[in-house]
Design a protein around this motif. Structure first.
Motif, short mmCIF file in Angstrom:
data_model
loop_
_atom_site.label_atom_id
_atom_site.label_comp_id
_atom_site.label_asym_id
_atom_site.label_seq_id
_atom_site.Cartn_x
_atom_site.Cartn_y
_atom_site.Cartn_z
N ALA B 111 24.74 -15.67 -52.12
CA ALA B 111 24.61 -16.99 -52.73
C ALA B 111 25.10 -16.96 -54.17
O ALA B 111 25.83 -17.86 -54.61
CB ALA B 111 23.16 -17.45 -52.67
N THR B 112 24.73 -15.90 -54.91
CA THR B 112 25.20 -15.77 -56.30
C THR B 112 26.71 -15.70 -56.35
O THR B 112 27.36 -16.39 -57.15
CB THR B 112 24.61 -14.48 -56.93
N LEU B 113 27.26 -14.88 -55.45
CA LEU B 113 28.71 -14.70 -55.41
C LEU B 113 29.41 -16.04 -55.15
O LEU B 113 30.38 -16.40 -55.84
CB LEU B 113 29.06 -13.71 -54.29
N ILE B 114 28.89 -16.79 -54.17
CA ILE B 114 29.52 -18.07 -53.82
C ILE B 114 29.40 -19.05 -54.98
O ILE B 114 30.36 -19.75 -55.34
CB ILE B 114 28.87 -18.63 -52.54
N LEU B 115 28.19 -19.09 -55.61
CA LEU B 115 27.99 -20.03 -56.72
C LEU B 115 28.91 -19.70 -57.88
O LEU B 115 29.53 -20.59 -58.48
CB LEU B 115 26.53 -20.01 -57.16
N THR B 121 36.08 -21.18 -60.38
CA THR B 121 37.41 -21.45 -59.85
C THR B 121 38.05 -22.62 -60.61
O THR B 121 37.39 -23.62 -60.89
CB THR B 121 37.33 -21.80 -58.36
N ARG B 122 39.30 -22.44 -60.96
CA ARG B 122 40.05 -23.57 -61.53
C ARG B 122 40.80 -24.24 -60.39
O ARG B 122 41.78 -23.72 -59.88
CB ARG B 122 41.01 -23.07 -62.61
N TYR B 123 40.27 -25.41 -59.99
CA TYR B 123 40.81 -26.07 -58.79
C TYR B 123 42.14 -26.72 -59.09
O TYR B 123 42.34 -27.32 -60.14
CB TYR B 123 39.81 -27.10 -58.28
#
Lengths: 125, 193
Positions: B111-115, B121-123
């Motif tokens: 969850a930490t990784l995904i958050l 991320t620069r979309y």
């Protein structure tokens, strides 16, 4: 973006609602009068023998495996099918898209031929 | 306007909430279900919810993959394996959640990784390279065009990979019943598309 699938959402909603509504209406309207014959699995016909969970032949697993692979193949045909007509006509590629996908399918047919030859598709052996 | 949002966004938000809720419900059911077979059916709900999420993201092809391959085929394989094993062992397989602390740690880490991924991320808009303007706006057609032109070799290689995985799976799974009952569920890992 969400509205593209609006009809799907409407269909899902009404499909579920119709099923639930039918069950609830029947539950509200029907008189409760259970007796042994009515509670049987089949009101008429043969009495079921043994548990409903019966063994299916272990070899069907092989057929399921082959099915997964061809399922993935089918996925790759979706984008091809979406562009095939335009790509053949508009970009002067002629029969090239057809040949490309034919190669793709033929390679996979080797696998089917292999499974067939080895008797994995036999119903029983 | 509803709640300060344009109407379409409101619908999208509501659709996202219901689909995400369905996914969470399915995932929760999968790990909470005591018997393995109902857990498989909950997994089906979860995968269906993920398909809905893809639909909301306009990932039409991914949604088709999710429904056809994951909900359609992988679940069938899992259910096959469960039912075969259930019969071999002669008892209903129960889920045993033994590693609670390890599971919580792993889930927290993921969850930490995904958050972190989401917020760092620069979309940017998707770039499909040079594609004919006729396909613009329809990402299934864009993918199809790329598969048949720029990525033709990977496309054909995919079929070889699929062929190898099919033959490999058949060889691994083709054991006479009774010879080695546990072998039937071994080749599941290959089926990731």
């Amino acid at each position: 973006m969400a509205l593209e699938y609006g009809p799907v959402a409407v269909l899902l909603t009404f499909g579920v609602a119709l099923g639930v509504a039918a069950m609830v209406t029947a539950w509200l309207l029907r008189p409760s009068d259970p007796y042994a014959a009515k509670q049987a699995v089949y009101e008429c016909g043969m009495e079921p023998i043994g548990p409903a969970w019966s063994q299916f032949y272990a070899r069907y697993y092989l057929i399921a495996l082959v099915f997964v692979v061809f399922d993935v193949e089918a996925i790759f045909l979706f984008p091809w099918a979406a562009v095939f007509k335009q790509l053949s006509a508009a970009t002067a590629m002629g029969a090239v898209p057809l040949v490309e996908v034919a190669v793709f399918i033929v390679i996979l047919l080797i696998g089917l031929a292999y499974a067939w030859r080895k008797g994995d598709l036999e119903w029983t052996r | 306007m509803l709640f300060g949002l344009p109407y379409t966004n409101y619908v999208e938000y509501l659709a996202f909430l219901s689909v995400a809720g369905l996914t969470l419900l399915g995932g929760l059911g999968t790990i909470v279900a005591r018997r393995v077979f109902p857990a498989c059916l909950w997994l089906l709900v979860c995968l269906g919810g993920v398909a809905g999420l893809y639909a909301l993201l306009a990932g039409h092809l991914l949604m088709a993959v999710q429904i056809l391959v994951y909900a359609g085929a992988i679940t069938v394989l899992i259910i096959f394996a469960v039912m075969l094993l259930q019969r071999h062992t002669g008892r209903i397989i129960m889920a045993e959640n033994q590693h609670l602390i390890g599971g919580v740690l792993a889930a927290g880490f993921m969850a930490t990784l995904i958050l972190v991924g989401i917020f760092t991320t620069r979309y940017q808009p998707l770039a499909f390279g040079d594609t004919p303007a006729t396909f613009a706006g329809d990402n299934v057609k864009l993918i199809g065009h790329l598969l048949l032109t720029k990525y033709l070799l990977p496309f054909e290689v995919v079929s070889v990979v699929l062929l190898a995985s099919m033959i490999g799976a058949l060889v691994l799974a083709r054991q006479e019943p009774g010879e080695n009952p546990g072998a039937a569920e071994a080749p599941e890992a290959e089926s990731q598309p």
